[in-house]
Motif scaffolding. Structure first.
Motif, PDB file in Angstrom:
ATOM      1  N   VAL A 153       0.847  -1.193   0.000  1.00 17.66           N
ATOM      2  CA  VAL A 153       0.000   0.000   0.000  1.00 17.66           C
ATOM      3  C   VAL A 153       0.882   1.242   0.000  1.00 17.66           C
ATOM      4  CG1 VAL A 153      -1.731   1.296   1.275  1.00 17.66           C
ATOM      5  CG2 VAL A 153      -1.870  -1.199   1.181  1.00 17.66           C
ATOM      6  N   THR A 154       1.867   1.226   0.907  1.00 15.81           N
ATOM      7  CA  THR A 154       2.779   2.367   1.011  1.00 15.81           C
ATOM      8  C   THR A 154       3.540   2.588  -0.289  1.00 15.81           C
ATOM      9  OG1 THR A 154       3.043   1.913   3.364  1.00 15.81           O
ATOM     10  CG2 THR A 154       4.671   3.343   2.349  1.00 15.81           C
ATOM     11  N   ALA A 155       3.894   1.484  -0.944  1.00 21.52           N
ATOM     12  CA  ALA A 155       4.649   1.588  -2.202  1.00 21.52           C
ATOM     13  C   ALA A 155       3.785   2.019  -3.370  1.00 21.52           C
ATOM     14  CB  ALA A 155       5.298   0.237  -2.508  1.00 21.52           C
ATOM     15  N   GLY A 156       2.464   2.110  -3.150  1.00 20.51           N
ATOM     16  CA  GLY A 156       1.570   2.574  -4.201  1.00 20.51           C
ATOM     17  C   GLY A 156       1.226   1.541  -5.243  1.00 20.51           C
ATOM     18  N   LEU A 157       1.335   0.229  -4.892  1.00 20.73           N
ATOM     19  CA  LEU A 157       0.920  -0.797  -5.841  1.00 20.73           C
ATOM     20  C   LEU A 157      -0.576  -0.679  -6.108  1.00 20.73           C
ATOM     21  CD1 LEU A 157       2.885  -3.994  -4.749  1.00 20.73           C
ATOM     22  CD2 LEU A 157       3.475  -2.287  -6.476  1.00 20.73           C
ATOM     23  N   PRO A 158      -1.032  -1.060  -7.290  1.00 18.93           N
ATOM     24  CA  PRO A 158      -2.451  -0.917  -7.621  1.00 18.93           C
ATOM     25  C   PRO A 158      -3.348  -1.689  -6.661  1.00 18.93           C
ATOM     26  CG  PRO A 158      -1.160  -1.403  -9.578  1.00 18.93           C
ATOM     27  CD  PRO A 158      -0.251  -1.604  -8.412  1.00 18.93           C
ATOM     28  N   ASP A 159      -4.507  -1.122  -6.369  1.00 21.67           N
ATOM     29  CA  ASP A 159      -5.477  -1.743  -5.466  1.00 21.67           C
ATOM     30  C   ASP A 159      -6.440  -2.622  -6.273  1.00 21.67           C
ATOM     31  OD1 ASP A 159      -6.842  -2.336  -3.130  1.00 21.67           O
ATOM     32  OD2 ASP A 159      -8.115  -0.546  -3.246  1.00 21.67           O
ATOM     33  N   TYR A 160      -5.881  -3.623  -6.976  1.00 23.10           N
ATOM     34  CA  TYR A 160      -6.704  -4.485  -7.819  1.00 23.10           C
ATOM     35  C   TYR A 160      -7.701  -5.282  -6.989  1.00 23.10           C
ATOM     36  CZ  TYR A 160      -3.312  -3.598 -11.576  1.00 23.10           C
ATOM     37  OH  TYR A 160      -2.514  -2.995 -12.520  1.00 23.10           O
ATOM     38  N   ILE A 161      -8.807  -5.655  -7.656  1.00 23.56           N
ATOM     39  CA  ILE A 161      -9.810  -6.490  -7.000  1.00 23.56           C
ATOM     40  C   ILE A 161      -9.274  -7.902  -6.782  1.00 23.56           C
ATOM     41  CG2 ILE A 161     -11.711  -5.203  -8.060  1.00 23.56           C
ATOM     42  CD1 ILE A 161     -12.075  -7.781  -9.882  1.00 23.56           C
ATOM     43  N   ASN A 162      -9.955  -8.645  -5.945  1.00 26.27           N
ATOM     44  CA  ASN A 162      -9.741 -10.078  -5.780  1.00 26.27           C
ATOM     45  C   ASN A 162     -10.477 -10.759  -6.926  1.00 26.27           C
ATOM     46  OD1 ASN A 162      -9.865 -12.766  -5.076  1.00 26.27           O
ATOM     47  ND2 ASN A 162     -10.852 -12.439  -3.110  1.00 26.27           N
ATOM     48  N   GLY A 163      -9.746 -11.145  -7.963  1.00 27.89           N
ATOM     49  CA  GLY A 163     -10.371 -11.675  -9.170  1.00 27.89           C
ATOM     50  C   GLY A 163     -10.312 -13.191  -9.254  1.00 27.89           C
ATOM     51  N   TRP A 164     -10.523 -13.706 -10.454  1.00 29.35           N
ATOM     52  CA  TRP A 164     -10.630 -15.148 -10.655  1.00 29.35           C
ATOM     53  C   TRP A 164      -9.463 -15.721 -11.451  1.00 29.35           C
ATOM     54  CZ3 TRP A 164     -16.506 -14.725 -12.091  1.00 29.35           C
ATOM     55  CH2 TRP A 164     -17.220 -14.381 -10.937  1.00 29.35           C
ATOM     56  N   GLY A 165      -8.491 -14.902 -11.786  1.00 23.78           N
ATOM     57  CA  GLY A 165      -7.202 -15.402 -12.248  1.00 23.78           C
ATOM     58  C   GLY A 165      -7.108 -15.901 -13.667  1.00 23.78           C
ATOM     59  N   PHE A 166      -7.976 -15.448 -14.556  1.00 26.52           N
ATOM     60  CA  PHE A 166      -7.885 -15.856 -15.954  1.00 26.52           C
ATOM     61  C   PHE A 166      -6.998 -14.888 -16.749  1.00 26.52           C
ATOM     62  CE2 PHE A 166     -11.549 -18.018 -14.364  1.00 26.52           C
ATOM     63  CZ  PHE A 166     -11.527 -19.249 -15.016  1.00 26.52           C
ATOM     64  N   MET A 167      -6.583 -15.307 -17.917  1.00 25.34           N
ATOM     65  CA  MET A 167      -5.720 -14.551 -18.823  1.00 25.34           C
ATOM     66  C   MET A 167      -4.344 -14.314 -18.202  1.00 25.34           C
ATOM     67  SD  MET A 167      -7.549 -14.449 -21.464  1.00 25.34           S
ATOM     68  CE  MET A 167      -8.393 -15.937 -20.851  1.00 25.34           C
ATOM     69  N   VAL A 168      -3.676 -15.415 -17.865  1.00 23.68           N
ATOM     70  CA  VAL A 168      -2.282 -15.350 -17.403  1.00 23.68           C
ATOM     71  C   VAL A 168      -1.390 -15.086 -18.610  1.00 23.68           C
ATOM     72  CG1 VAL A 168      -0.407 -16.695 -16.385  1.00 23.68           C
ATOM     73  CG2 VAL A 168      -2.733 -16.886 -15.456  1.00 23.68           C
ATOM     74  N   VAL A 169      -0.542 -14.091 -18.498  1.00 21.89           N
ATOM     75  CA  VAL A 169       0.337 -13.711 -19.599  1.00 21.89           C
ATOM     76  C   VAL A 169       1.443 -14.752 -19.775  1.00 21.89           C
ATOM     77  CG1 VAL A 169       2.013 -11.969 -20.381  1.00 21.89           C
ATOM     78  CG2 VAL A 169      -0.122 -11.255 -19.259  1.00 21.89           C
ATOM     79  N   THR A 170       1.674 -15.174 -21.013  1.00 28.06           N
ATOM     80  CA  THR A 170       2.753 -16.127 -21.272  1.00 28.06           C
ATOM     81  C   THR A 170       4.107 -15.436 -21.123  1.00 28.06           C
ATOM     82  OG1 THR A 170       2.810 -15.661 -23.645  1.00 28.06           O
ATOM     83  CG2 THR A 170       1.336 -17.443 -22.912  1.00 28.06           C
ATOM     84  N   LYS A 171       5.102 -16.230 -20.799  1.00 23.92           N
ATOM     85  CA  LYS A 171       6.452 -15.686 -20.711  1.00 23.92           C
ATOM     86  C   LYS A 171       6.902 -15.139 -22.066  1.00 23.92           C
ATOM     87  CE  LYS A 171      10.534 -14.858 -18.970  1.00 23.92           C
ATOM     88  NZ  LYS A 171      10.747 -13.642 -18.145  1.00 23.92           N
ATOM     89  N   ASP A 172       6.395 -15.717 -23.146  1.00 28.37           N
ATOM     90  CA  ASP A 172       6.760 -15.280 -24.479  1.00 28.37           C
ATOM     91  C   ASP A 172       6.319 -13.834 -24.724  1.00 28.37           C
ATOM     92  OD1 ASP A 172       7.883 -15.957 -27.107  1.00 28.37           O
ATOM     93  OD2 ASP A 172       5.834 -15.744 -27.820  1.00 28.37           O
ATOM     94  N   LEU A 173       5.080 -13.501 -24.353  1.00 33.33           N
ATOM     95  CA  LEU A 173       4.619 -12.131 -24.508  1.00 33.33           C
ATOM     96  C   LEU A 173       5.380 -11.195 -23.578  1.00 33.33           C
ATOM     97  CD1 LEU A 173       2.755  -9.937 -25.642  1.00 33.33           C
ATOM     98  CD2 LEU A 173       1.085 -10.562 -23.877  1.00 33.33           C
ATOM     99  N   GLN A 174       5.584 -11.643 -22.335  1.00 32.05           N
ATOM    100  CA  GLN A 174       6.309 -10.800 -21.378  1.00 32.05           C
ATOM    101  C   GLN A 174       7.706 -10.465 -21.890  1.00 32.05           C
ATOM    102  OE1 GLN A 174       9.085 -11.585 -19.238  1.00 32.05           O
ATOM    103  NE2 GLN A 174       8.974  -9.614 -18.164  1.00 32.05           N
ATOM    104  N   THR A 175       8.373 -11.445 -22.451  1.00 29.18           N
ATOM    105  CA  THR A 175       9.713 -11.216 -22.996  1.00 29.18           C
ATOM    106  C   THR A 175       9.660 -10.261 -24.181  1.00 29.18           C
ATOM    107  OG1 THR A 175      10.455 -13.402 -22.271  1.00 29.18           O
ATOM    108  CG2 THR A 175      11.718 -12.343 -24.024  1.00 29.18           C
ATOM    109  N   ALA A 176       8.666 -10.445 -25.048  1.00 30.13           N
ATOM    110  CA  ALA A 176       8.539  -9.587 -26.226  1.00 30.13           C
ATOM    111  C   ALA A 176       8.300  -8.135 -25.834  1.00 30.13           C
ATOM    112  CB  ALA A 176       7.404 -10.085 -27.115  1.00 30.13           C
ATOM    113  N   MET A 177       7.567  -7.917 -24.726  1.00 35.35           N
ATOM    114  CA  MET A 177       7.223  -6.560 -24.314  1.00 35.35           C
ATOM    115  C   MET A 177       8.246  -5.946 -23.364  1.00 35.35           C
ATOM    116  SD  MET A 177       3.107  -6.158 -24.040  1.00 35.35           S
ATOM    117  CE  MET A 177       3.364  -4.398 -24.354  1.00 35.35           C
ATOM    118  N   GLN A 178       9.196  -6.730 -22.891  1.00 34.24           N
ATOM    119  CA  GLN A 178      10.166  -6.216 -21.929  1.00 34.24           C
ATOM    120  C   GLN A 178      10.856  -4.972 -22.488  1.00 34.24           C
ATOM    121  OE1 GLN A 178      10.645  -8.058 -18.855  1.00 34.24           O
ATOM    122  NE2 GLN A 178      11.434  -6.053 -18.275  1.00 34.24           N
ATOM    123  N   GLY A 179      10.814  -3.883 -21.726  1.00 37.78           N
ATOM    124  CA  GLY A 179      11.439  -2.644 -22.144  1.00 37.78           C
ATOM    125  C   GLY A 179      10.574  -1.766 -23.027  1.00 37.78           C
TER     126      GLY A 179
END
Length: 511
Positions: free
Chosen positions: A318-344
């Motif tokens: 909270v102090t660090a200002g992380l987003p106050d996201y809802i407690n969701g249901w965990g769908f649409m996990v990002v693949t490592k492939d997309l994460q790597t492609a978007m890095q930077g």
């Protein structure tokens, strides 16, 4: 496109339309007035407007459903996301899309049926409108809207299923057994015809109380998209050029890239200068599970599904200002492939949240800033373009009333489609690509088809385009092999088994 005021007007009429794609005996329930058969409706402008709203209504299923939501289904089938959720059996229709175990018996049937219900409602209007006594200019606009909507529904159907029936009038029970699929070329020809006929009678701009109705620019963008998928590249480029205008400037339709990419995803900038076709979801309906089961809820249900499971911030988070996201249901996990492609990439922060990094080694890590429960196929990376925060939760129902809009087409999309239609070469294609990159502070790269495809992935991640892009460009077999994609089969989804009752349809290849 905004449906809130449109839908509220519809509800005020007290009419609930549920016209199935192939059942002329289905009824119109009129609250307080018993039952009115469809053939006795559409007598005046008020009833024509109700029918128009009903034709628009199925657009809301794009993110307003669970495993039947095309946004979730198409993302799950792409190389950018795993379905996620609580386990291999959670929302099984998304899981089978994600791992390519999809069959005619396990595909969510409403992926097909909701589109055809939309088609059916358009078909009824096309037949009924000419006989309604009302202002002729308004009648022409209504007709243009339902033809453009019918084109939209068929464009998604033919791209997902390839071999689909082309139904243009309401069917009688006697005609249902004769239903057969049309050649894809014939479906595209009808889509293009409907849009060409619709465009002249649609407005260029809309007043605030009509936001969400189709415009000349939206129909022109749809026509360009239909031409692109129909492999009519010069025709596609010409239509997109009308929508796009001078790259980086304001087009004749009033479209202009937003200066700040992050603002595309906040409520203060809904229906912005970049929005061409946008679906609005309401937090005003007080919907509960009964509404959801009937399909008349009006919130963005996908937003709840895409939220991180059991998410909560520790005090340090909270102090660090992380987003106050809802407690969701965990769908649409990002693949490592997309994460790597978007890095930077500057768009990363508006697209992916590094939940695993902030959790540290686990929920008990004293240095971690948050807690959450792993989703199925957890990677630590989660999609956040449409992520709700706790401030968005409505006390009446915390699950079905998220008023978070989703884009169907926005200007960066049409810029890149035009650049592709131009063959990925030439000064204009270069300028279109440069404008998308310059908006987020990225330097120019030499234009090519591969550069355009790469830019589409980063710019439009999670917006439902990636699977279509891979199929259209012939990359699917290579890019989706890790998920079990089978060439010469999975380029189209199987037609739901339930649709074969009493028709002459045949199943898609190798299903």
């Amino acid at each position: 496109m905004k449906l809130i005021s449109f839908k509220q007007s519809f509800i005020a009429f007290g009419v609930l339309l549920a016209l199935a794609s192939c059942d002329t005996d289905e009824k119109l329930e009129v609250k307080g007035d018993g039952v009115v058969l469809e053939q006795d409706f559409y007598r005046n402008e008020t009833e024509a407007y109700s029918g128009l709203v009903a034709a628009y209504d199925k657009l809301g299923k794009y993110a307003g459903a669970m495993e039947n939501a095309p946004l979730l289904f198409l993302n799950s089938a792409s190389d950018d996301f795993y379905a996620g959720g609580g386990g291999a059996g959670d929302q099984p229709g998304l899981q089978v899309a994600s791992n390519y175990s999809i069959t005619p018996t396990n595909i969510p049937p409403n992926i097909w049926a909701d589109y055809y219900k939309g088609v059916a409602r358009c078909n009824i209007m096309v037949v009924k409108l000419p006989g309604i006594s009302m202002d002729e200019t308004k009648k022409a606009r209504f007709m243009a809207e339902v033809k453009a909507l019918r084109a939209y529904y068929y464009l998604d159907l033919v791209r997902m299923f390839k071999n689909v029936p082309l139904i243009l009038t309401p069917l009688t029970k006697e005609e249902i057994p004769l239903v057969m699929q049309a050649a894809p070329a014939d479906v595209y020809a009808q889509i293009e015809k409907d849009l060409i006929e619709a465009i002249p009678n649609l407005p260029i701009t809309l007043p605030p109380n009509e936001l969400g109705r189709l415009t000349k620019g939206a129909a022109t963008a749809l026509l360009g998209k239909a031409y692109l998928y129909d492999n009519k590249k010069p025709e596609a480029a010409a239509q997109f050029a009308l929508v796009n205008g001078t790259p980086g400037g304001t087009s004749s339709y009033g479209y202009k890239l937003m200066d700040n990419f992050a603002q595309l995803w906040d409520k203060l900038h809904e229906f912005n200068s970049e929005s061409i076709l946008e679906i609005s979801y309401s937090d005003k309906s007080n919907a509960d599970w009964g509404n959801f089961e009937r399909g008349d809820d009006e919130g963005n249900v996908a937003a709840q599904l895409m939220g991180i499971r059991d998410y909560s911030r520790k005090e340090a988070g909270v102090t660090a200002g992380l987003p106050d996201y809802i407690n969701g249901w965990g769908f649409m996990v990002v693949t490592k492939d997309l994460q790597t492609a978007m890095q930077g990439d500057p768009r990363y922060a508006s697209t992916i949240f590094d939940a695993g990094t902030y959790r540290g080694t686990g929920n008990d890590d004293p240095n971690g800033l948050l807690k959450y429960t792993d989703s199925y196929n957890e990677t630590g990376y989660h999609f956040i373009k449409y992520a709700p925060v706790n401030e968005d939760i409505k006390a009446a129902n915390p699950f079905l009333n998220f008023g978070i809009n989703t884009y169907v087409i926005r200007l960066a999309d049409t810029y890149l489609m035009e650049a592709e239609a131009l063959g990925g070469t030439g000064a204009r294609a270069q300028a279109l690509l440069d404008a998308v990159r310059a908006r987020v502070g990225l330097a120019s790269v030499p234009v090519s088809l591969n550069a355009i495809y790469a830019e589409r992935r980063l710019e439009l991640a999670g917006e439902g385009h990636r699977w279509f892009d891979l199929i259209r460009t012939g990359q699917a077999a290579a890019k989706l092999a890790f998920k079990g994609f089978t060439a010469n089969k999975n380029e189209a989804f199987p037609i739901p088994y339930s649709e074969f009752n009493n028709t002459k349809m045949v199943q898609n290849q190798n299903y």
